[in-house]
Design an enzyme around this catalytic site. Structure first.
Site, PDB file in Angstrom:
ATOM      1  N   CYS A 152       0.879  -1.169   0.000  1.00  0.00           N
ATOM      2  CA  CYS A 152       0.000   0.000   0.000  1.00  0.00           C
ATOM      3  C   CYS A 152       0.915   1.216   0.000  1.00  0.00           C
ATOM      4  O   CYS A 152       1.863   1.285   0.776  1.00  0.00           O
ATOM      5  CB  CYS A 152      -0.884   0.003   1.247  1.00  0.00           C
ATOM      6  SG  CYS A 152      -1.814   1.540   1.422  1.00  0.00           S
ATOM      7  N   GLU A1266       1.515  16.764   2.709  1.00  0.00           N
ATOM      8  CA  GLU A1266       2.916  16.475   2.383  1.00  0.00           C
ATOM      9  C   GLU A1266       3.859  16.410   3.583  1.00  0.00           C
ATOM     10  O   GLU A1266       4.863  15.716   3.548  1.00  0.00           O
ATOM     11  CB  GLU A1266       3.456  17.584   1.474  1.00  0.00           C
ATOM     12  CG  GLU A1266       2.760  17.700   0.153  1.00  0.00           C
ATOM     13  CD  GLU A1266       3.172  18.995  -0.521  1.00  0.00           C
ATOM     14  OE1 GLU A1266       4.017  18.954  -1.416  1.00  0.00           O
ATOM     15  OE2 GLU A1266       2.639  20.051  -0.123  1.00  0.00           O
TER      16      GLU A1266
HETATM   17  S1  FES Z   1      -2.390   2.177  -2.178  1.00  0.00           S
HETATM   18 FE1  FES Z   1      -3.338   1.571  -0.353  1.00  0.00          FE
HETATM   19  S2  FES Z   1      -4.904   3.017  -0.148  1.00  0.00           S
HETATM   20 FE2  FES Z   1      -3.791   3.746  -1.864  1.00  0.00          FE
END
Ligand code: FES
Ligand SMILES: Cc1cc2nc3c(=O)[nH]c(=O)nc-3n(C[C@H](O)[C@H](O)[C@H](O)COP(=O)(O)OP(=O)(O)OC[C@H]3O[C@@H](n4cnc5c(N)ncnc54)[C@H](O)[C@@H]3O)c2cc1C
Ligand code: FES
Length: 1335
Positions: A152, A1266
């Site tokens: 992720c 950011e």
């Molecule tokens: S890559 Fe995991 S929520 Fe965007």
């Protein structure tokens, strides 16, 4: 052998529905089939190579012999559909959806804020779902294992793990936490009990319970089919490949005789990537999946025989069971295998890959083959001629033809002997990160002693990663036979191994000195491991190892992360339906989790739609002599080949061409594109386009090259305050140095994607694009096609992560596709494969920083003269702005009275670098923290003392003369000190380091002043459009793009407050340039600020219009007021507008109020490093951030955590590698590692400062997109702290600078010891390195 010339029907089930595929093509994989044939687009495509987990689905199989059903997660991108005969597939759509019921896994990941852009979410859901199908009450270890193959890029994993943890009962907890406490128990982590501090981001109590009886059952029809197979052999004929599935071993052996060159496909995890990425092709493929002999397990007292077809996950389970049943001395090889099976690849690959495939593919960095090799394993092979046994030894592993399997051989099983009493086997590996990463070097080592002695009778060492195949240190081993297991032997062994295994300096993969150091460092570990085992067996006979030496053998445990988040509660008086300030779930959270959220490439294919594949330059700088597309055009399905000549309007600009025109200026530049009826056809044709180049000089790759050739983008920029020269005259000490900072790949999970749909009338075009900047895309397409913008509608529903990389680049790529659509008159889909995306689109700018610092002995810095150069690549893009920002923000939190900083962007022949989260700040401020640390070292002071001493204390002016109040900066710093118990932990770190020679801990606290926003007022303008319909429902549109950062959720919260309506009344559809024109890129942390103001403005206009009606009927309902307004002909639609913040900058004078406000923060991180291997473990991070009043604390904390983990990747892990000619090697997650779930801090706490104000932004909030990125540098400086401790103990001078990222290579080589010193220094004279640093 009778075999059908006709193709058989392929039968399998998907989500409980039968699929009969009459024309199964062996080249089609499950991911493609689900997405394009069955339109099940919930399963995502991100890397196509099994490395990211976005395509995870569950496969269930029924074994007609044992009558057992097994469920396992797989990477659908590597599963050929032909391998699915008789399988039941469950995808994210099959477990729940918003129309019927959502599954508890889907619910918890969404409500637990485990999703931001949502692109990884279906994969995460399916990994956890499969785990729960097998273990409804999983352990923490099983949970971490199940997520090991899923990446992720947004969330930082903590909330995903937490969602998964909610299924673990505390009885199955690891009890691994300090004092044996349960890691699920967060009681001790609760923030101090203040009434205005909240710590709950979601209500666990709301979660539905898991009810395993609700799950899909294995289709009985498939069971019957498998129990009574109709056909012995199944055959599927595709366009180019035939796939044959024999039913018996005899059939298999016959087939292998008939087609000796046909591969046997098992897991397809070696073959699949070879065929996809390396162009390997086989017309016939044989699948032995139904051969039961390949799945045998037999245990005798001599050892284990395992079928070659068993998956690595099955092998792991078998070994885990066996080691508990046999005495330890017999299970040496099994334990070594088990150790590596825990970290080899991710769960999906372990489920798919077979033991036989692993052995036979003999990958140079195989984790298991070195162990199997030293463990004296035997391969049981068969052919039509009969059975045979082949020793799995170095000869076999070297691929020697006389020892290899013959082409007609089938590996049936592997015999793994039990170890003997005086035999010891160990395995070690070091990879860029702990899990799901190929090793840099691995090894299997074995020694056999004469009984009751430590005299070596036999010794075997096999290494991976030190040559093109697994290599053996045979000669060294032979020379050591007869020696005693003592230090003399150790020293000689290291010397011999280094002599024997000496890859050339230019060896592929680079890092030659590090690899060789690892080779002998591992032998040292082995030496100690054996001593330790001897001692354990006979405590009286063998001396114990000191505590120091024992620590060499302790690997970092794979712990489950945990954390605490705290934020300011909303005022108790706030009406309950007012959502502002509350941790509202992402608007699309549930749809992300069910796979119903539609991304660009999820849209169905239109009639006549074409697919685009690009041909990119293979030369860094060359003239294009000719482009010959004739062969490509002749291939099936090819519609056209598009070149610069086909561009009707502007072909980009002179400096940045869309299609290369006359010359190419980097490897990866788009030269032409092929449009075809499928992506496969387009890609095949693209390979056939022949381009003739004439190389040009110069080729500029590095910053040093550019400086030498005076190759720059824009003029030098400079800021100065005080009198630098004078100040240098009156300081106690001066240091000078330079530091190199590597670039970073965005690695958004959704690659660049665009669909251009020309309409039939008036040159109108619809563009569906994954972009942060819809208006720029519209503009680029208009200029390229030479049509007005009013014909182009650019739609952005959502973006699967962007991080700055989808600002300019997506506009250019959309224009490339638009030319193809214009030429062919057809809709065109252009979705970059991961490798092309990484190659073409550039990333964060590498930076070279030089510094000269004057300071007093008490650490007070009086003067600094700084110079930055960034590698901009081959076109200007945003490079000038990035260098400006690096300068403007470089001082970070410090007041340096006499400061000069100059900077320049270099033009090189690399792909053009572009915007990336933080935009120059993470690089520039890193250099500042480097010299802060160096000053501390020179003054013999703790770095935090020097940092605090030099920090802004009172209202003051920045280097660009903007006034600001550092009160909250100081607050964050002190709060972070307090939350992290810095002083006591610093002491504990020192104590630990005194006790430990080989493992060192480091701790660091870094302050942050981050300035939000753009350099010009007009960049802050924003607009919105709000409609109220007569049924009372509200539609909001605004100019920001949903990138995963939760802007749409926040905009609904704003509209809800302003209209005093529950959020359920408000809908936010897609963003497009027709409803909100002339938008600004959603970037620079300001999207929610400025669009929020525009939405607020529109809503307030509407409320004003409704006011007379409401006051006439104060007890009326919303619907009544709206209808009354309609009947009174009051407009129920309003635009909203925000002019922007007043900002300005005068570069001539070097001054300006350029930022509307600052975000302050601080982070404290603690790490432990392994001096012998360079590995490190992130122990704990505490972040304190001044978010003012967060509109949505769940979203904002998510941004902080996600950015921090991306920063952690930037500073410690992610390394782009280029050849000396500027060819990017790292083109996918296999070579380029981003943080995975095991890389985040074990303890990860975030707290938002309470009771602070920011009158400039909406509802006193702050933009936090950011800033967290830079805080990742606290991990870097904690590593530097640990390295400093190691060097001090070894009597070495402190390292004043460490380059970023702090990879295992850097860490290991900085911790100089007897092993690093044994490795000969690199003599680079006359030798071309494999890769070069470009900063
Ligand atoms: S890559 Fe995991 S929520 Fe965007
Ligand atoms: C994302 C990813 C991560 C990985 N990470 C790691 C890692 O960390 N460490 C590591 O060591 N490896 C790693 N690998 C490599 C992986 O272990 C191998 O790809 C895998 O073990 C090969 O097994 P397979 O069943 O998929 O082989 P396949 O791809 O099906 O076949 C490979 C080859 O073996 C031959 N073959 C297969 N079975 C037989 C048989 N019974 N008899 C004769 N020939 C046969 C085939 O003809 C073919 O040529 C990774 C792979 C991927 C895709
Ligand atoms: S897309 Fe399949 S693992 Fe990445």
């Amino acid at each position: 052998m009778p075999r059908s010339k006709e193709t058989d029907e392929l039968i399998f089930f998907v989500n409980g529905r039968k699929v009969i595929e009459k024309n199964a093509d062996p080249e089609v994989n499950l991911l493609f089939y689900l997405r394009k044939t069955l339109q099940l687009t919930g399963t995502k495509d991100s890397c196509g190579g099994g490395n990211c987990g976005a395509c995870t689905v569950m496969i269930s199989r029924y074994d007609p012999i044992s009558k057992k059903i097994s469920h396992f997660s797989v990477a659908a991108c590597l599963v050929p559909i032909c391998s699915l005969y008789g399988a039941a597939i469950t995808t994210v759509e099959g477990i729940g959806n918003t129309k019927t019921r959502i599954h508890p896994v889907q619910e918890r990941i969404a409500k637990g804020h485990g999703t931001q852009c949502g692109f990884c979410t279906p994969g995460m859901v399916m990994s956890i779902y499969t785990l729960l199908r097998n273990h409804p009450q999983p352990s923490t270890e099983q949970l971490m294992e199940s997520l090991s193959g899923n990446l992720c890029r947004c969330t930082g994993y903590r909330p995903i793990v937490e969602s998964g943890k909610s299924f673990i009962s505390s009885s199955s907890c690891c009890q691994m936490n300090e004092k044996g406490r349960c890691c699920l128990d967060q009681k001790e982590n609760k923030p101090e009990n203040k009434s205005n501090v909240c710590a709950k981001l979601y209500e666990k109590e709301e979660f539905q319970p898991l009810d395993p009886t609700q799950e899909l059952i294995f289709p009985p029809e498939l069971m019957r089919m498998l129990e009574n197979p109709q056909k012995k052999i199944l055959t599927f004929h595709g366009e180019r490949i035939t796939w044959i599935i024999p039913g018996t071993l005899r059939d298999l052996l016959e087939l292998k005789t008939e087609y000796p060159n046909a591969p046997l496909v098992m897991g397809n995890t070696a073959l699949g990537p070879d065929m996809k990425f390396k162009g390997v092709f086989y017309p016939i493929i044989i699948s032995p999946a139904r051969i039961s002999e390949l799945l045998t397990i037999s245990k005798t007292k001599e050892g284990l025989t395992l079928g070659a077809g068993l998956s690595l996950a099955q092998v792991k389970n078998i070994l885990a069971d066996v080691v508990t049943k046999l005495p330890e001395e017999k299970t040496q090889t099994y334990r070594a295998l088990l150790k590596h099976l825990r970290t080899l690849a991710g769960q999906q690959i372990r489920n798919m890959a077979s033991l036989g495939g692993h052995i036979v593919s003999r990958q140079p960095i195989s984790d298991l083959n070195p162990i199997l090799g030293v463990g004296k394993c035997i391969l049981n092979v068969a052919s039509k001629e009969g059975a045979q046994q082949i020793p799995l030894n170095d000869h076999f592993l070297s691929g020697a033809t006389n020892a290899s399997l013959k082409p007609e051989h089938v590996l049936v099983s592997i015999f793994i002997p039990v170890s003997e009493k005086w035999e010891f086997v160990s395995a070690f590996r070091q990879a860029p990160c702990q899990q799901n990463a190929l090793a840099v070097v691995n090894t299997g080592m074995r020694v056999l002693f004469k009984a009751d002695t430590t005299t070596i009778v036999d010794l075997n060492i096999l290494y991976g990663g030190l040559g093109p195949t697994t290599v053996s240190a045979n000669k060294s081993c032979r020379q050591l036979i007869g020696r005693c297991w003592d230090e003399g032997m150790l020293n000689d062994a290291c010397r011999l191994v280094l002599e024997e295994i000496a890859p050339p300096q230019s060896a592929p993969g680079g890092m030659v000195a590090y690899r060789r150091t690892l080779a002998i460092s591992f032998f040292f570990k082995f030496y100690l491991d054996v001593l330790q085992q001897l001692r354990m067996r006979d405590p009286r006979g063998y001396p114990g190892l000191s505590k120091t030496l024992i620590s060499v053998l302790e690997d970092f445990p794979l712990a489950i992360p945990q954390g605490m988040q705290s934020f300011e509660c909303v005022d108790p008086q706030q009406p309950p339906h007012d959502p502002v300030g509350r941790p509202i779930m992402h608007q699309s959270g549930i749809k992300h989790a069910t796979g119903e959220a539609i991304f660009c490439d999820d849209m169905p294919v239109l009639a006549e739609e074409l697919f685009l594949a690009v041909v990119t330059s293979t030369r860094p700088h060359a003239r294009i002599i000719s482009i010959d597309a004739s062969e490509a055009l002749a291939l099936p399905g090819v519609a056209d080949v598009i070149t610069a000549q086909d561009v009707p309007g502007n072909n980009g600009s002179e400096e940045e061409r869309l299609y290369a025109q006359d010359e190419v200026i980097c490897v990866g530049q788009i030269v032409c594109a092929v449009a075809a009826d499928s992506y496969a056809h387009a890609k095949q044709a693209a390979k056939k386009v022949k381009i003739v180049y004439q190389d040009l000089e110069p080729v500029i790759v590095t910053i040093q090259d550019a400086i030498q050739h005076k190759s720059f983008i824009g003029p030098e920029k400079k800021l100065e305050q005080g009198n630098v020269e004078e100040a240098f005259q009156c300081v106690d000490q001066i240091i000078e140095g330079e530091v190199h900072f590597g670039g970073q790949e965005h690695f958004y999970m959704e690659t660049q994607s665009v669909r251009v749909v020309p309409k039939k009338e008036d040159k109108e075009i619809d563009i569906y694009v994954s972009s942060q900047d819809a208006a720029f895309t519209q503009d680029m397409v208009a200029c390229t096609l030479g049509i007005p913008k009013n014909r182009i509608n650019c739609h952005v529903k959502r973006v699967g992560g962007a991080f700055g990389g989808k600002t300019s680049k997506s506009g250019l790529l959309a224009a490339v596709a638009a030319v193809a659509a214009h030429k062919t008159g057809c809709p065109v889909r252009f979705v970059l494969e991961r490798g092309d995306d990484m190659l073409i689109t550039g990333g964060r700018h590498p930076l070279l920083g030089k510094y000269k610092i004057g300071f007093m002995n008490n650490g007070k810095i009086k003067a600094a003269d700084i110079e930055y150069h960034i590698n901009g690549g081959c076109t200007p893009d945003d490079s000038e702005l990035v260098i400006e920002y690096a300068l403007l923000k470089m001082e970070n939190a410090y007041k340096i009275p006499n400061l000069r900083v100059r900077g320049r962007a270099c033009k090189t022949n690399l792909p053009s670098n572009t915007a990336f989260r933080g935009f120059g700040f993470p690089q520039g401020a890193f250099v500042t923290e480097t010299w802060m640390t160096a000053v501390a070292s020179k003054c013999h002071l703790p770095p935090e003392t020097v940092r605090e001493l030099n920090m802004y204390k009172t209202i003051d002016k920045t280097i660009h003369k903007q006034e600001f109040d550092p009160k909250n900066l100081i607050k964050c710093w002190h709060k972070c000190m307090e939350n992290s118990s810095y002083s006591s932990r610093r002491k504990a770190v020192e104590e630990f380091n005194q006790q430990s020679f080989w493992k060192k801990r480091g701790i660091s606290i870094i302050p942050m002043k981050f300035s939000v926003g753009f350099p010009k007022t007009f960049y802050y303008q924003a607009a919105a459009l709000v409609h109220i319909y007569t049924d009372g429902s509200v539609l909001v549109a605004h100019g920001g793009v949903e990138l995963g950062q939760g802007i749409n959720t926040k905009m609904i919260q704003v509209a809800s407050r302003e209209l005093q309506l529950p959020m359920s009344y408000i809908h936010l559809g897609e963003m497009n340039t027709m409803t909100v024109p002339n938008t600004i890129a959603t970037a620079a942390s300001s999207g929610a600020d400025v669009n929020g103001k525009a939405v607020q403005n529109a809503c307030q206009t509407l409320m004003k219009r409704l006011e007379p009606i409401v006051s006439q009927n104060p007890n009326g309902t919303w619907e009544e007021w709206v209808n009354e307004a309609f009947t009174q002909s009051i407009s129920l639609s309003a635009t909203g507008y925000f002019r922007g913040y007043e900002v300005h900058m005068d570069w001539e004078k070097g001054e300006g109020d350029i930022y509307p406000y600052f975000v302050f923060g601080a982070a404290c991180s603690e790490v432990e490093i392994d001096c012998l291997t360079g590995a490190h473990k992130n122990i704990r991070t505490d972040i304190v951030m001044d978010a003012s009043f967060s509109i949505n604390p769940a979203v904002d904390i998510g941004q902080i955590e996600g950015a921090f983990v991306q920063g952690l990747g930037l500073y410690t892990l992610e390394e782009l590698k280029y050849s000396p000619e500027g060819v990017l090697y790292t083109r996918g997650p296999k070579q380029y590692k981003i943080p995975s779930v095991t890389d985040i801090p074990e303890e990860f706490h975030v707290s938002l400062l309470t009771t602070t104000q920011n009158p400039k932004a909406i509802y006193s909030s702050k933009g936090l997109g950011e800033s967290g990125m830079f805080l990742g540098s606290s991990v870097f400086f904690a590593i530097a702290d640990a390295v400093a401790a190691a060097r001090k103990e070894r009597g070495l001078a402190p390292l004043l600078t460490m380059n970023s990222p702090a990879t295992p290579e850097q860490i290991r080589m900085a911790c100089v010891d007897q092993f690093t010193e044994l490795v000969p220094q690199i003599d680079s004279e006359g030798c071309k390195p494999w890769s070069i640093p470009v900063a």
